[in-house]
Design a protein around this motif. Structure first.
Motif, PDB file in Angstrom:
ATOM      1  N   ASN A 113       0.829  -1.201   0.000  1.00 26.07           N
ATOM      2  CA  ASN A 113       0.000   0.000   0.000  1.00 26.07           C
ATOM      3  C   ASN A 113       0.863   1.251   0.000  1.00 26.07           C
ATOM      4  O   ASN A 113       2.065   1.195   0.274  1.00 26.07           O
ATOM      5  CB  ASN A 113      -0.988   0.005   1.178  1.00 26.07           C
ATOM      6  N   ILE A 114       0.240   2.375  -0.337  1.00 25.47           N
ATOM      7  CA  ILE A 114       0.916   3.673  -0.325  1.00 25.47           C
ATOM      8  C   ILE A 114       0.072   4.651   0.481  1.00 25.47           C
ATOM      9  O   ILE A 114      -1.161   4.612   0.425  1.00 25.47           O
ATOM     10  CB  ILE A 114       1.162   4.201  -1.745  1.00 25.47           C
ATOM     11  N   THR A 115       0.753   5.515   1.231  1.00 24.81           N
ATOM     12  CA  THR A 115       0.066   6.491   2.079  1.00 24.81           C
ATOM     13  C   THR A 115       0.747   7.845   1.954  1.00 24.81           C
ATOM     14  O   THR A 115       1.974   7.953   2.067  1.00 24.81           O
ATOM     15  CB  THR A 115       0.082   6.053   3.552  1.00 24.81           C
ATOM     16  N   LEU A 116      -0.056   8.870   1.728  1.00 31.85           N
ATOM     17  CA  LEU A 116       0.449  10.232   1.567  1.00 31.85           C
ATOM     18  C   LEU A 116      -0.173  11.148   2.606  1.00 31.85           C
ATOM     19  O   LEU A 116      -1.398  11.166   2.777  1.00 31.85           O
ATOM     20  CB  LEU A 116       0.107  10.732   0.159  1.00 31.85           C
ATOM     21  N   THR A 117       0.664  11.878   3.328  1.00 31.12           N
ATOM     22  CA  THR A 117       0.198  12.949   4.214  1.00 31.12           C
ATOM     23  C   THR A 117       0.866  14.243   3.763  1.00 31.12           C
ATOM     24  O   THR A 117       1.632  14.249   2.788  1.00 31.12           O
ATOM     25  CB  THR A 117       0.547  12.675   5.687  1.00 31.12           C
ATOM     26  N   ASP A 118       0.617  15.334   4.483  1.00 27.12           N
ATOM     27  CA  ASP A 118       1.239  16.607   4.089  1.00 27.12           C
ATOM     28  C   ASP A 118       2.737  16.653   4.396  1.00 27.12           C
ATOM     29  O   ASP A 118       3.431  17.565   3.949  1.00 27.12           O
ATOM     30  CB  ASP A 118       0.524  17.787   4.750  1.00 27.12           C
ATOM     31  N   THR A 119       3.256  15.660   5.123  1.00 27.57           N
ATOM     32  CA  THR A 119       4.683  15.676   5.477  1.00 27.57           C
ATOM     33  C   THR A 119       5.452  14.439   5.014  1.00 27.57           C
ATOM     34  O   THR A 119       6.676  14.468   4.936  1.00 27.57           O
ATOM     35  CB  THR A 119       4.876  15.807   7.003  1.00 27.57           C
ATOM     36  N   THR A 120       4.751  13.325   4.719  1.00 23.91           N
ATOM     37  CA  THR A 120       5.452  12.085   4.351  1.00 23.91           C
ATOM     38  C   THR A 120       4.750  11.330   3.237  1.00 23.91           C
ATOM     39  O   THR A 120       3.530  11.427   3.059  1.00 23.91           O
ATOM     40  CB  THR A 120       5.587  11.125   5.558  1.00 23.91           C
ATOM     41  N   PHE A 121       5.540  10.544   2.501  1.00 20.95           N
ATOM     42  CA  PHE A 121       5.015   9.596   1.516  1.00 20.95           C
ATOM     43  C   PHE A 121       5.590   8.230   1.873  1.00 20.95           C
ATOM     44  O   PHE A 121       6.803   8.027   1.858  1.00 20.95           O
ATOM     45  CB  PHE A 121       5.424   9.995   0.100  1.00 20.95           C
ATOM     46  N   THR A 122       4.698   7.301   2.256  1.00 22.12           N
ATOM     47  CA  THR A 122       5.114   5.991   2.746  1.00 22.12           C
ATOM     48  C   THR A 122       4.663   4.906   1.779  1.00 22.12           C
ATOM     49  O   THR A 122       3.511   4.903   1.333  1.00 22.12           O
ATOM     50  CB  THR A 122       4.494   5.722   4.140  1.00 22.12           C
ATOM     51  N   GLN A 123       5.574   3.991   1.464  1.00 19.91           N
ATOM     52  CA  GLN A 123       5.251   2.881   0.570  1.00 19.91           C
ATOM     53  C   GLN A 123       5.623   1.558   1.219  1.00 19.91           C
ATOM     54  O   GLN A 123       6.721   1.414   1.750  1.00 19.91           O
ATOM     55  CB  GLN A 123       6.017   3.008  -0.757  1.00 19.91           C
ATOM     56  N   TRP A 124       4.682   0.616   1.199  1.00 18.90           N
ATOM     57  CA  TRP A 124       4.950  -0.775   1.552  1.00 18.90           C
ATOM     58  C   TRP A 124       4.905  -1.564   0.265  1.00 18.90           C
ATOM     59  O   TRP A 124       3.899  -1.539  -0.445  1.00 18.90           O
ATOM     60  CB  TRP A 124       3.889  -1.308   2.516  1.00 18.90           C
ATOM     61  N   ALA A 125       5.983  -2.271  -0.059  1.00 18.76           N
ATOM     62  CA  ALA A 125       6.019  -3.099  -1.257  1.00 18.76           C
ATOM     63  C   ALA A 125       6.704  -4.414  -0.929  1.00 18.76           C
ATOM     64  O   ALA A 125       7.889  -4.427  -0.579  1.00 18.76           O
ATOM     65  CB  ALA A 125       6.751  -2.380  -2.392  1.00 18.76           C
ATOM     66  N   ASP A 126       5.954  -5.505  -1.005  1.00 15.17           N
ATOM     67  CA  ASP A 126       6.480  -6.838  -0.680  1.00 15.17           C
ATOM     68  C   ASP A 126       7.155  -6.872   0.692  1.00 15.17           C
ATOM     69  O   ASP A 126       8.197  -7.501   0.882  1.00 15.17           O
ATOM     70  CB  ASP A 126       7.467  -7.307  -1.761  1.00 15.17           C
TER      71      ASP A 126
END
Length: 258
Positions: free
Chosen positions: A222-235
């Motif tokens: 999954n991918i998650t975006l906030t006003d301060t971070t961009f987080t990605q989970w991949a495998d």
């Protein structure tokens, strides 16, 4: 005039005339999770409108936006009804793991129950990155999807008679409570959804009225975006990037079409 089903299929990338049955509902749930983001931008931008079937279709299907549980699950509920399912909306209370207690906002999580061959199941398209991606039987039997393991537990407390438990893939090593819900209290009137929206917009302890949040599942995480971070989970691999407002707008368009 196109039906909700054909428009919804167009939105999530399914053949517009595909017949939907209980057996292929998991395909629809996966496509929905990967194409319609969980997001609170209309709250942050003070652009919320009354919750109606027409407004939900306009927002999520015509404008290609996402929404929160009280928008995403009601739209999917209307989709289920149009495809002959015996479905109902109910609401529940999300568990706050940081505080180790149920959230103090009350019954603000909206979810779906369906009855299929005398068995009741939970369906959820509006729980952020915690989506089962399959109908979860209230019998207690766990289901497994690429997002993890999910089960329903019978409980007896003020928040409901059942709770959803989960073990997210690559993230959880034990079962965690998602939320409690009540099978005896279905939402018959959409005005209830507007009451929930008002709480989410106005309550000081609401987690959705302070900072933008956009998340969706991908085919391997999954991918998650906030006003301060961009987080990605991949495998199972986590990457996190600090961002500014300019980058936020770029990523919102690139990864979520917003």
């Amino acid at each position: 005039m196109q039906t909700l089903t054909s428009l919804f299929h167009q939105r999530i990338g399914l053949p517009m005339n595909q017949t939907i049955t209980f057996e292929n509902l998991d395909v629809v749930l996966e496509k929905t999770a990967q194409n319609i983001p969980f997001e609170n931008l209309t709250i942050i931008e003070n652009k919320t409108v009354e919750i109606t079937k027409e407004n939900l279709m306009n927002k999520i299907i015509e404008r290609n936006e996402g929404g929160i549980c009280y928008e995403l699950n009601p739209l999917f509920y209307f989709y289920l009804l149009e495809n002959g399912f015996n479905a109902a909306l109910t609401n529940g209370v999300v568990y706050n793991h940081a505080a180790e207690e149920y959230h103090q906002l009350g019954r603000t999580h909206v979810t779906i129950l369906i009855n299929h061959e005398d068995q009741m199941y939970l369906i959820d398209t509006g729980f952020g990155g915690n989506l089962p991606l399959k109908p979860v039987p209230l019998s207690g039997e766990p289901i497994s999807s690429y997002n993890g393991e999910f089960r329903i537990k019978k409980v007896n407390h003020p928040y409901g008679d059942y709770c959803l438990e989960m073990q997210l893939k690559h993230k959880d090593t034990v079962w965690k409570i998602g939320y409690a819900f009540d099978t005896k209290k279905s939402i018959e009137d959409l005005s209830k959804l507007n009451e929930i929206q008002t709480i989410i917009i106005e309550h000081p302890k609401s987690s959705f009225n302070k900072h933008p949040l956009i998340t969706r599942l991908t085919n391997n995480g999954n991918i998650t975006l906030t006003d301060t971070t961009f987080t990605q989970w991949a495998d199972g691999i986590l990457t996190k990037e600090n961002i500014d407002n300019v980058k936020f707008k770029e990523l919102a368009k690139q990864h979520f079409g917003l």
